[in-house]
Design an enzyme around this catalytic site. Structure first.
Site, PDB file in Angstrom:
ATOM      1  CD  GLN A 171      15.256  48.387  67.478  1.00 62.83           C
ATOM      2  OE1 GLN A 171      15.897  47.781  68.317  1.00 62.83           O
ATOM      3  NE2 GLN A 171      14.024  48.793  67.691  1.00 62.83           N
TER       4      GLN A 171
ATOM      5  CB  THR B  87       8.557  46.470  75.558  1.00 66.47           C
ATOM      6  OG1 THR B  87       9.150  47.693  75.139  1.00 66.47           O
ATOM      7  CG2 THR B  87       9.152  45.320  74.768  1.00 66.47           C
TER       8      THR B  87
ATOM      9  CE  LYS C 286      12.619  44.527  67.636  1.00 65.86           C
ATOM     10  NZ  LYS C 286      13.225  44.458  68.948  1.00 65.86           N
TER      11      LYS C 286
ATOM     12  CE  LYS D 154      19.103  47.494  71.343  1.00 62.43           C
ATOM     13  NZ  LYS D 154      17.658  47.292  71.514  1.00 62.43           N
TER      14      LYS D 154
ATOM     15  CE  LYS E 228      12.791  55.748  68.947  1.00 57.00           C
ATOM     16  NZ  LYS E 228      13.895  55.775  69.928  1.00 57.00           N
TER      17      LYS E 228
ATOM     18  CB  SER F 186      10.252  54.765  71.070  1.00 56.63           C
ATOM     19  OG  SER F 186      10.802  54.425  72.325  1.00 56.63           O
TER      20      SER F 186
ATOM     21  N   GLY G 118      16.005  53.200  75.612  1.00 56.83           N
ATOM     22  CA  GLY G 118      16.540  52.261  76.596  1.00 56.83           C
ATOM     23  C   GLY G 118      16.611  50.834  76.073  1.00 56.83           C
ATOM     24  CG  ASP G 119      18.163  46.738  74.958  1.00 55.05           C
ATOM     25  OD1 ASP G 119      17.167  46.345  74.339  1.00 55.05           O
ATOM     26  OD2 ASP G 119      19.090  45.937  75.265  1.00 55.05           O
TER      27      ASP G 119
ATOM     28  CG  ASN H 205      10.607  48.324  80.581  1.00 51.27           C
ATOM     29  OD1 ASN H 205      10.277  47.989  79.448  1.00 51.27           O
ATOM     30  ND2 ASN H 205      10.016  49.307  81.226  1.00 51.27           N
TER      31      ASN H 205
HETATM   32  P1  NDP Z   1      16.185  45.304  81.898  1.00 50.86           P
HETATM   33  O1  NDP Z   1      17.576  45.718  82.094  1.00 50.86           O
HETATM   34  O2  NDP Z   1      15.099  46.150  82.456  1.00 50.86           O
HETATM   35  O3  NDP Z   1      15.971  43.819  82.454  1.00 50.86           O
HETATM   36  C1  NDP Z   1      16.704  42.767  81.952  1.00 50.86           C
HETATM   37  C2  NDP Z   1      16.361  41.514  82.749  1.00 50.86           C
HETATM   38  O4  NDP Z   1      16.952  40.391  82.114  1.00 50.86           O
HETATM   39  C3  NDP Z   1      16.905  41.546  84.164  1.00 50.86           C
HETATM   40  O5  NDP Z   1      16.081  40.806  84.998  1.00 50.86           O
HETATM   41  C4  NDP Z   1      18.274  40.899  83.983  1.00 50.86           C
HETATM   42  O6  NDP Z   1      18.775  40.289  85.172  1.00 50.86           O
HETATM   43  C5  NDP Z   1      17.971  39.832  82.955  1.00 50.86           C
HETATM   44  N1  NDP Z   1      19.186  39.570  82.166  1.00 50.86           N
HETATM   45  C6  NDP Z   1      19.912  40.464  81.477  1.00 50.86           C
HETATM   46  N2  NDP Z   1      20.987  39.895  80.906  1.00 50.86           N
HETATM   47  C7  NDP Z   1      20.935  38.608  81.279  1.00 50.86           C
HETATM   48  C8  NDP Z   1      21.766  37.495  81.018  1.00 50.86           C
HETATM   49  N3  NDP Z   1      22.879  37.600  80.271  1.00 50.86           N
HETATM   50  N4  NDP Z   1      21.380  36.296  81.545  1.00 50.86           N
HETATM   51  C9  NDP Z   1      20.252  36.187  82.285  1.00 50.86           C
HETATM   52  N5  NDP Z   1      19.437  37.221  82.567  1.00 50.86           N
HETATM   53  C10 NDP Z   1      19.779  38.399  82.082  1.00 50.86           C
HETATM   54  O7  NDP Z   1      16.010  45.117  80.325  1.00 50.86           O
HETATM   55  P2  NDP Z   1      14.668  45.074  79.463  1.00 50.86           P
HETATM   56  O8  NDP Z   1      13.567  44.457  80.228  1.00 50.86           O
HETATM   57  O9  NDP Z   1      14.481  46.426  78.883  1.00 50.86           O
HETATM   58  O10 NDP Z   1      15.107  44.131  78.252  1.00 50.86           O
HETATM   59  C11 NDP Z   1      14.906  42.721  78.275  1.00 50.86           C
HETATM   60  C12 NDP Z   1      14.941  42.187  76.859  1.00 50.86           C
HETATM   61  O11 NDP Z   1      13.909  42.816  76.089  1.00 50.86           O
HETATM   62  C13 NDP Z   1      16.239  42.447  76.084  1.00 50.86           C
HETATM   63  O12 NDP Z   1      16.464  41.369  75.190  1.00 50.86           O
HETATM   64  C14 NDP Z   1      15.913  43.700  75.282  1.00 50.86           C
HETATM   65  O13 NDP Z   1      16.734  43.819  74.145  1.00 50.86           O
HETATM   66  C15 NDP Z   1      14.461  43.408  74.925  1.00 50.86           C
HETATM   67  N6  NDP Z   1      13.682  44.568  74.534  1.00 50.86           N
HETATM   68  C16 NDP Z   1      13.507  45.630  75.394  1.00 50.86           C
HETATM   69  C17 NDP Z   1      12.736  46.700  75.011  1.00 50.86           C
HETATM   70  C18 NDP Z   1      12.435  47.830  75.948  1.00 50.86           C
HETATM   71  O14 NDP Z   1      11.602  48.678  75.588  1.00 50.86           O
HETATM   72  N7  NDP Z   1      13.003  47.898  77.131  1.00 50.86           N
HETATM   73  C19 NDP Z   1      12.128  46.790  73.663  1.00 50.86           C
HETATM   74  C20 NDP Z   1      12.311  45.576  72.877  1.00 50.86           C
HETATM   75  C21 NDP Z   1      13.084  44.545  73.305  1.00 50.86           C
HETATM   76  P3  NDP Z   1      19.978  41.000  85.962  1.00 50.86           P
HETATM   77  O15 NDP Z   1      19.355  42.151  86.678  1.00 50.86           O
HETATM   78  O16 NDP Z   1      20.475  39.932  86.865  1.00 50.86           O
HETATM   79  O17 NDP Z   1      20.980  41.411  84.939  1.00 50.86           O
END
Ligand code: NDP
Length: 445
Positions: free
Chosen positions: A110, A208, A113, A125, A89, A376, A164-165, A239
Site C-alpha cells: 500500500q 478500483t 501504491k 492496512k 491510508k 479515497s 474497505g477491502d 467490489n
Molecule cells: P470483496 O469482498 O468485495 O470481494 C472479494 C471477492 O473475492 C469475492 O468474490 C470473494 O469470494 C473472492 N475471494 C475472497 N477471498 C478469496 C479466497 N481466499 N479464495 C478465492 N476467492 C476469494 O473484496 P474486493 O473486491 O474489495 O477485493 C478484491 C481484491 O481487490 C482484494 O485483493 C483486495 O485487496 C483488492 N483491492 C480492493 C480494493 C477496493 O477498493 N475494494 C482496492 C485495491 C485492491 P467469497 O465471497 O466466496 O469470499
C-alpha cells in the site's frame, strides 16, 4: 552487484512465519537493485532497512455477542507501515484467513501504491480474522462497533484513514463510522468508502474496478489495441470484479466469467451484470445462483479452472496468489495478451515469471488497482473542503490519475533498464518518492 539480497535474507529470517510479507518484500527489493546502485546516500541513511519495517503494528482483541447471546473473540490488526508522504491510508479486510503476515504484506504494498497515485497518503492496512459470511446484519454491526472501539484510539482524519477491502463494503464502513462518531463526538473524514448521505464520494464504489480498466486500456493503447471486442475473464465477484466488469463491458469487451471462493460461472454470451449485482450486492448469495437466472451459462466448482477459459484479457480480482505457474501457462497457451491485477498480489512469483517471459502485457497490482485508494484520497479532499464533486468530476480525475500512473510506471521501467516490465517500473516509481521523503525527514523515526 547484489546490494539488497542480504536485506531480503534478513527480512526472511526476522519474519519467519510471514510468507506473504516475505514474498512482497523480495519482489520489491529485486526491482530496487538499480535504484540502490544510483543512490548510495539512501543506503547510508538506512532507507532500505527502514522501509521494510512497519512504523507501528497494533494487534487487539475484538469481542462481540452473536444473535444467540454467545460471546465470540476475534483478533484485530492495524499495521501503520509508512507515513513519510502523508497520513496512513489503507483498507480493512474481514476474512478468516487474515493474520499478521497478510496485513503486513498489504500495508507494505500500500505504501508504494499510494505513492504512485501522486497524492499525499502514507501506507497502512488492517482487518480481522472475523468471517462475515452467514452473519446477520446485527452481528456484523456488533462486530464492527467492537472493532472500532479499539481502532478509534489509533486513527484520525490527519493520522490514519482506513477504508474497505475484502469483506468490508458500504454496510461495514457505515457501522464503523457511526461508532467512531459516537466515541469521539466528531464528524470528520476518518474513513473512506462512506455512504453518499454522510460524506462519501461519488464514484468511490466503482473506482478500483474502473481504474483497473483505465490502466489496462492504457497498456493496450501502447500496442495500438483496446478492450473493444476482447474476451475477458475476471475472478472474484466482489467490489473490484463487478465494477471492473462494468467498465470492461462499457469499453466494448465481452466478459465471460466471474467467480467466488467456491467456484466460477462461464457465460460465453456475456455475463449479465444486473443479475450479478442482484445476487451479490442485494441478496448476498453465492455466484452459483447465476445459472438459475441464465440456464445457458455453466457453473464449475473450484476457483483455478477459471484460468483455463480461453480469453484475450485476464483480470484477477479476488485474492493473493490466486494465479499459479500452471494457471499462467494455461492463459498464455490460450492466447491471452494482457493480464491486469485488480486484486493485491494475485499472481505467484512463478506466474509473474511466465507473464514477463512471454512478453504479454502485464499490469501489476500496485499500479492497476491504485484507483480505489486514489479516489479515497479524493473523498478525503472533499471531506476537508466540505464539498462534493459530481460523478463525472471524480471519474475524470480518476482517469487522469490512472493515465499518469501508467506513464510514471512505464517511464521508470525504461529509465532503470527494465523496458516493458511494468512490475519493476511500478515498484521503482512508487519507492522513489517515499525514499526521497524519508531521506528529507531524517533518521530518528
Ligand atoms: P470483496 O469482498 O468485495 O470481494 C472479494 C471477492 O473475492 C469475492 O468474490 C470473494 O469470494 C473472492 N475471494 C475472497 N477471498 C478469496 C479466497 N481466499 N479464495 C478465492 N476467492 C476469494 O473484496 P474486493 O473486491 O474489495 O477485493 C478484491 C481484491 O481487490 C482484494 O485483493 C483486495 O485487496 C483488492 N483491492 C480492493 C480494493 C477496493 O477498493 N475494494 C482496492 C485495491 C485492491 P467469497 O465471497 O466466496 O469470499
Amino acid at each position: 552487484m547484489n546490494l539488497l539480497s542480504s536485506l531480503t535474507q534478513h527480512v526472511i529470517e526476522k519474519n519467519p512465519n510471514e510468507p506473504e510479507f516475505q514474498q512482497a518484500v523480495k519482489e520489491m527489493l529485486e526491482s530496487l537493485e538499480p535504484v540502490a546502485e544510483l543512490h548510495p546516500e539512501w543506503i547510508d541513511a538506512g532507507i532500505f532497512d527502514r522501509i521494510v519495517e512497519p512504523e507501528r503494528q497494533i494487534i487487539f482483541r475484538v469481542s462481540w455477542i452473536d444473535d444467540n447471546g454467545v460471546v465470540n473473540v476475534n483478533r484485530g490488526f492495524r499495521v501503520q507501515f509508512n507515513s513519510a508522504i502523508g497520513p496512513y491510508k489503507g483498507g480493512l479486510r474481514l476474512h478468516p484467513s487474515v493474520n499478521l503476515s497478510i496485513i503486513k504484506f498489504l500495508g507494505f504494498e500500500q505504501t508504494f501504491k499510494n505513492s504512485l497515485t501522486g497524492l499525499p497518503i502514507g501506507g497502512a492496512k488492517g482487518g480481522s480474522d472475523f468471517n462475515p459470511k452467514g452473519k446477520s446484519d446485527r452481528e456484523i454491526m456488533r462486530f464492527c462497533q467492537s472493532f472500532m472501539t479499539e481502532l478509534s484510539k489509533h486513527i484520525g482524519a490527519d493520522t490514519d484513514v482506513p477504508a474497505g477491502d475484502i469483506g468490508v463494503g458500504g454496510r461495514e464502513i457505515g457501522f464503523m463510522y457511526g461508532q467512531y462518531k459516537r466515541l469521539r463526538n466528531e464528524f470528520t473524514g476518518v474513513l473512506t468508502g462512506k455512504g453518499l448521505s454522510y460524506g462519501g464520494s461519488l464514484a468511490r464504489t466503482e473506482a478500483t474496478g474502473y481504474g483497473m480498466c483505465y490502466f489496462v486500456e492504457e497498456m493496450l493503447k501502447a500496442t495500438e489495441n483496446s478492450f473493444k471486442d476482447k474476451t475477458v475473464v475476471i475472478s472474484g465477484s466482489g467490489n473490484v470484479a463487478i465494477y471492473g466488469a462494468e467498465k470492461a463491458i462499457q469499453l466494448g469487451a465481452n466478459v465471460v466469467a466471474l467467480s467466488d471462493s467456491d467456484g466460477y460461472i462461464y457465460d460465453p454470451a456475456g455475463i449479465k451484470l444486473d443479475t450479478v449485482k442482484k445476487i451479490k450486492e442485494v441478496n448476498r448469495q453465492r455466484i452459483s445462483e447465476y445459472v438459475k437466472y441464465h440456464p445457458t451459462s455453466k457453473y464449475h466448482k473450484g476457483c483455478s479452472g477459471i484460468w483455463t477459459i480461453k480469453c484475450d484479457i485476464a483480470l484477477p480480482c479476488a485474492t493473493q496468489n490466486e494465479i499459479n505457474e500452471s494457471s499462467a501457462n494455461a492463459l498464455i497457451s490460450n492466447g491471452c495478451i494482457a493480464v491486469g491485477e485488480g486484486a493485491n498480489m494475485p499472481s505467484t512469483p512463478e506466474a509473474i515469471n511466465v507473464f514477463l517471459k512471454s512478453k504479454i502485457l502485464f499490469g501489476p497490482a500496485k499500479a492497476v488497482n491504485a484507483g480505489g485508494v486514489a479516489t479515497s484520497a479524493l473523498e478525503m479532499s472533499q471531506n476537508s473542503i466540505r464539498y462534493s464533486w459530481t460523478f463525472e468530476e471524480v471519474d475524470n480525475k480518476l482517469k487522469a490519475i490512472m493515465s499518469d500512473i501508467y506513464m510514471k510506471t512505464s517511464n521508470a521501467a525504461k529509465e532503470y533498464g527494465f523496458e516493458g516490465n511494468l512490475l519493476a517500473g511500478a515498484n521503482i516509481a512508487g519507492f522513489i518518492k517515499v525514499a526521497d521523503a524519508m531521506y528529507s525527514e531524517g533518521i530518528a523515526y
